[in-house]
Design an enzyme around this catalytic site. Structure first.
Site, PDB file in Angstrom:
ATOM      1  N   SER A  16      21.288 -32.409 -17.506  1.00  0.00           N
ATOM      2  CA  SER A  16      22.703 -32.242 -17.852  1.00  0.00           C
ATOM      3  C   SER A  16      23.013 -32.598 -19.301  1.00  0.00           C
ATOM      4  O   SER A  16      22.556 -31.931 -20.212  1.00  0.00           O
ATOM      5  CB  SER A  16      23.554 -33.055 -16.874  1.00  0.00           C
ATOM      6  OG  SER A  16      24.910 -32.898 -17.172  1.00  0.00           O
TER       7      SER A  16
ATOM      8  N   ASP B 102      27.887 -27.138 -16.915  1.00  0.00           N
ATOM      9  CA  ASP B 102      28.803 -27.275 -15.779  1.00  0.00           C
ATOM     10  C   ASP B 102      30.124 -27.929 -16.177  1.00  0.00           C
ATOM     11  O   ASP B 102      31.106 -27.823 -15.453  1.00  0.00           O
ATOM     12  CB  ASP B 102      28.147 -27.982 -14.571  1.00  0.00           C
ATOM     13  CG  ASP B 102      27.589 -29.340 -14.897  1.00  0.00           C
ATOM     14  OD1 ASP B 102      27.678 -29.785 -16.053  1.00  0.00           O
ATOM     15  OD2 ASP B 102      27.041 -29.983 -13.967  1.00  0.00           O
TER      16      ASP B 102
HETATM   17 MG    MG Z   1      26.176 -31.164 -16.714  1.00  0.00          MG
END
Ligand code: MG
Length: 461
Positions: free
Chosen positions: A102, A249
């Site tokens: 991430s 995201d």
């Molecule tokens: Mg992320």
């Protein structure tokens, strides 16, 4: 939630440094364990990855482990995490293993495991995989029953199509928006610009090359790091700008004047617009989110459900409560009709859709200014993991008499519109503070009081 003991899975999958605590042997056997967990599910496993330098090597170790267990697999290649998740959900997969860390610094990497619905598996399932791994009870296929592999080339196209099916494409195209995208050298480089172009936007990219060294502004978008985005929005007279984290995201927005917002403010703008079409909600969010969400929900007669901090907790609560909307203060926005996981490109399309639906063509800053203002302050303090419990007990003692919500850490309400959340990080030796009030002076006083309490507790333990 939070009661299941896991040693390897943290708040967001398994994380570590390749070559140190994330060796290829470990990855292979862990993938064998994950594939064993999915063995009864129909369909192959999708293996995808982000832009990190170590990701291709790790993805191949994941592939080896999966095939060694006898399960078939497809390689999805480089794409944003939510694109892989959407592919698992819509293209007939048993589950997915996504190689990503991430927003962590470049040297880290990790594994995120998603079920056939594309959502991160539950804490209980993570514990089950750990017991397969530690008990060494993973499947070992014979030479003639190893899994078969192949490529999955539809991930990005399928994702962009899925997002476009959720918004009014013609209305957005009519507005001919100009947007600045700061993908931060991350995985949205392969999706968000193409989505925006397909929506008729003029797209200006900064930090636009996928690059595992994250040479631009790094993989973690926080408002102080987004000065270049702000400048670009102003100099191109763009309608707005958006910055994504490393795996795409999360998204933070910048209005046409160059002002950067935390995710809960733009998230509440979207909730306000989307509750018109998703009457009653409910809206799922974490205890660190602005009370603005309560204000917006009340306006529409919808309910808010507060969870522990963590995107998986929001996703799971959305499923349990059949909730269409979810949000986090860090820029995570979840749109259930698409997939109940946070998704930077879906969020961008929803902002475009909301602006395009306005008959009076409001700018993003005007649309956000319609919401009441709350003042916020955030901070973090180093605290060794073994000291966290004692420090938190001291903070609680000092807060005696106040209304305290213990969903996650201590959320202390000093009056009806002022709260401070003191919360030990689940992944790092840190204690985080989030504070908010409708009154700036009260916010300062409350923050400084608890900062003092925390510092003296840290010194005396
Ligand atoms: Mg992320």
């Amino acid at each position: 939630m939070g009661t299941v003991q896991r040693k390897l899975f943290g708040t967001n999958g398994i994380r570590g440094v390749p070559g140190e605590d994330l060796g290829l042997d470990f990855i292979t056997e862990m993938s064998q364990s994950i594939a064993t967990f999915f063995s009864e599910m129909e369909g192959p496993i999708l293996i995808g990855h982000d832009v990190r330098n170590s990701s291709p090597a790790i993805a191949r170790a994941v592939l080896s482990g999966t095939l060694a267990s006898g399960k078939n697999a497809r390689e999805g290649g480089l794409a944003p995490t939510p694109a892989h998740q959407f592919a698992v959900r819509t293209l007939g997969y048993a589950g997915g293993i996504i190689v990503t860390a991430s927003h962590n610094p470049p040297k880290y990497n990790g594994l995120k495991v998603v079920g056939r619905d594309g959502v991160e598996i539950s804490r209980e399932s993570e514990a089950e995989i750990e017991s397969i791994y530690f008990g060494r009870s993973f499947k070992r296929a014979e030479w003639n029953s190893l899994g078969k592999s192949g490529k999955e080339t539809r991930v990005v196209e399928n994702y962009i199509k899925g997002i476009m099916s959720q918004v009014s494409v013609s209305k957005i195209r009519q507005r001919k928006f100009t947007v600045v995208l700061d993908v931060g050298n991350g995985a949205q480089a392969v999706a968000a610009p193409y989505l925006c172009e397909a929506l008729g936007c003029r797209v200006i990219s900064i930090n636009g090359q996928a690059d595992g060294n994250f040479p631009g502004r790094g993989p973690e978008p926080t408002p102080p790091l987004l000065g270049d985005l702000s400048e670009a929005v102003k100099s191109y007279s763009a309608d707005f700008g958006v910055a994504y984290d490393g795996d795409g995201d999360r998204s933070l927005f910048c209005d046409e004047n160059g002002k950067i917002y935390w995710g809960d403010r733009t998230g509440c703008f979207l909730v306000d617009r989307l509750l018109r079409r998703h009457e009653g909600g409910p809206v799922i969010t974490t205890v660190s989110t602005s009370q603005l969400v309560d204000w917006v929900a009340k306006k529409h007669g919808a309910k808010v459900i507060w969870t522990t901090v963590g995107s998986v907790d929001v996703s799971r609560a959305m499923i349990t409560n059949s909730a269409p909307l979810g949000l986090e203060e860090n820029g995570g926005f979840f749109y259930g009709p698409h997939i109940p996981v946070r998704d930077g490109a879906m969020t961008t399309a929803l902002v475009l859709d909301s602006l395009a639906a306005d008959r009076d063509e409001k700018s993003l800053s005007d649309a956000i200014a319609d919401l009441p203002n709350f003042f916020q302050r955030k901070g973090k303090f180093e605290c060794p993991n073994e000291k966290k419990k004692e420090v938190m007990l001291k903070v609680e003692e000092e807060a005696r008499g106040a209304k305290i919500d213990k969903t996650d850490g201590l959320k202390i309400w000093t009056d009806d519109e002022s709260w401070i959340l003191v919360r030990p990080s689940g992944t790092e030796p840190l204690i985080r503070i989030y504070a908010e009030s409708s009154d700036e002076t009260k916010l300062g006083a409350m923050y400084e009081r608890y900062e003092g309490i925390l510092r003296s507790a840290l010194h005396s333990t």
